[in-house]
Design an enzyme around this catalytic site. Sequence first.
Site, PDB file in Angstrom:
ATOM      1  N   GLU A  33     -51.224 -18.507  37.698  1.00 47.13           N
ATOM      2  CA  GLU A  33     -51.209 -19.896  38.680  1.00 47.13           C
ATOM      3  C   GLU A  33     -51.370 -18.945  40.138  1.00 47.13           C
ATOM      4  O   GLU A  33     -50.275 -17.729  39.971  1.00 47.13           O
ATOM      5  CB  GLU A  33     -49.855 -20.396  38.838  1.00 47.13           C
ATOM      6  CG  GLU A  33     -49.103 -21.259  39.464  1.00 47.13           C
ATOM      7  CD  GLU A  33     -47.399 -21.991  39.445  1.00 47.13           C
ATOM      8  OE1 GLU A  33     -47.274 -22.261  40.732  1.00 47.13           O
ATOM      9  OE2 GLU A  33     -47.285 -22.165  38.261  1.00 47.13           O
ATOM     10  N   LYS A  50     -36.805 -23.578  36.977  1.00 47.06           N
ATOM     11  CA  LYS A  50     -39.162 -22.854  36.585  1.00 47.06           C
ATOM     12  C   LYS A  50     -39.357 -21.970  37.596  1.00 47.06           C
ATOM     13  O   LYS A  50     -40.435 -21.415  37.599  1.00 47.06           O
ATOM     14  CB  LYS A  50     -39.666 -24.332  36.639  1.00 47.06           C
ATOM     15  CG  LYS A  50     -41.167 -24.513  36.753  1.00 47.06           C
ATOM     16  CD  LYS A  50     -41.915 -24.060  36.673  1.00 47.06           C
ATOM     17  CE  LYS A  50     -43.946 -24.032  36.922  1.00 47.06           C
ATOM     18  NZ  LYS A  50     -44.761 -23.272  38.070  1.00 47.06           N
ATOM     19  N   ASP A  76     -41.317  -9.669  24.910  1.00 48.94           N
ATOM     20  CA  ASP A  76     -41.989 -11.103  24.784  1.00 48.94           C
ATOM     21  C   ASP A  76     -41.369 -11.882  25.424  1.00 48.94           C
ATOM     22  O   ASP A  76     -40.157 -12.018  25.359  1.00 48.94           O
ATOM     23  CB  ASP A  76     -40.771 -11.196  23.388  1.00 48.94           C
ATOM     24  CG  ASP A  76     -40.645 -12.237  22.020  1.00 48.94           C
ATOM     25  OD1 ASP A  76     -41.163 -13.608  23.255  1.00 48.94           O
ATOM     26  OD2 ASP A  76     -40.676 -11.799  21.278  1.00 48.94           O
ATOM     27  N   HIS A 132     -49.326 -23.788  48.856  1.00 52.00           N
ATOM     28  CA  HIS A 132     -49.928 -24.125  47.571  1.00 52.00           C
ATOM     29  C   HIS A 132     -51.129 -24.584  47.082  1.00 52.00           C
ATOM     30  O   HIS A 132     -51.791 -23.991  46.629  1.00 52.00           O
ATOM     31  CB  HIS A 132     -48.801 -24.754  46.247  1.00 52.00           C
ATOM     32  CG  HIS A 132     -49.370 -24.933  45.103  1.00 52.00           C
ATOM     33  ND1 HIS A 132     -48.423 -23.580  44.253  1.00 52.00           N
ATOM     34  CD2 HIS A 132     -49.610 -26.308  43.827  1.00 52.00           C
ATOM     35  CE1 HIS A 132     -49.145 -24.054  43.282  1.00 52.00           C
ATOM     36  NE2 HIS A 132     -49.442 -25.127  43.291  1.00 52.00           N
TER      37      HIS A 132
END
Length: 418
Positions: free
Chosen positions: A77, A256, A272, A369
């Site tokens: 991202e 998030k 992990d 963004h």
Amino acid sequence: MPKFYELTPQERLAALVDAGQLDQADADAYATQAALPEAVAEHLIENQIGQFTLPLGVLRDLPVNDALYQVPMVTEEPSVIAAANNGARIARLNGDITVTTMPYRVTGEVVFDGLSDLMGAKALILARETELFAVAEQAHPSIVRRGGGLKTIEVVIIADRWLKLQLAVDPQAAMGANIVNTIAEAIGHHVGQWFNQMPLVAILANHSTALTTATVQLDPATLATAHQSGEMVAERIAAISALAEVDIDRTVTHNKGIMNGVTAAVLASGNDTRAVEAAVHAHASHTGRYLPLATWQLRDHQLVGTISLPLPVGIVGGAMNALPLVQVNQRLAHITSVETLQALIASVGLVQNLAALRALVGPGIQAGHMALQASALAMAAGATGAEIKLLTDALQSQDKTLANAKQLLNELRDQHKG
């Protein structure tokens, strides 16, 4: 002088070497390790048919516990590392991020179903607990020699049906999954002989209550934007943080954004990501409601941010020993202990959240963004090589749609032909 993000990858590596943050051999490893050696890829997973690569970037000068760290991050991202660097910049203006860690323990569970006398079985296990510690040591003697191994056994009856042995294991520098699984299976087999019944399950539990907590105090003046005073930004960040405590839509997006940074740092460390994400979201729900992982409050004219995360990670074992760049990443970040890695990951999550909330309550998330998304859009339109930068620059002042990107690319190519 150009800023770090304005340099080429080769120039960035040279800058890290010049600053003494990276040695030349490791810089060469970053420059040449575009893919895993085929033998490593073939033996790391089953049915390997190719490689799926992601970019590796660096969060510069993250201030944690009176030291500055260069933190490798792996993500697809575009805005994640840019935002993390912006958050770290604000933290540096205010001094430091303070981090505390709890002793790291990994939980295993051995569960029996259908025992006729649950209380009697529990009493038997407690009476022979010393025997089970010996079984655990025999199952994994090397971890005991390093000072780790099984530390406690708790026996729990669940819903008047299941009998569970909850094992707390010190894995030392490892994440501990394989260590705990080995110990749990050995104890499960041993206790199963007492009951003439094998356990229903004997395995690692990814749930963790050992938290890493990072805190930062910010002078509102350091939060000012071109159109808002720092005091207003601080008040609005506190307000949107409070909203995340009562509005599930905001909470999920709030968390998030935090995980954008956390997962990128965990992935770069060779750990992990799924184990960390499962533990973190379980912690967010530990009260029975899904709550924000980080909170921001105004206290004594300061904006105080706090994040607490369970971070089941290690610095040796598993993929960390197999992936060539993991050791390079550890050296770049000066990670020599699990506690240091946990402190950096939690701090990344905190500054990631800070940058996102500041953008949300200020100019909005989309302007920055989409500016960073222009490169991805250029490549999606078909740009290659030098065309990518040319089209990215052209898109900054244009509608950022795929159709427009393709049209601009055709125009650039026509100009080049001319």
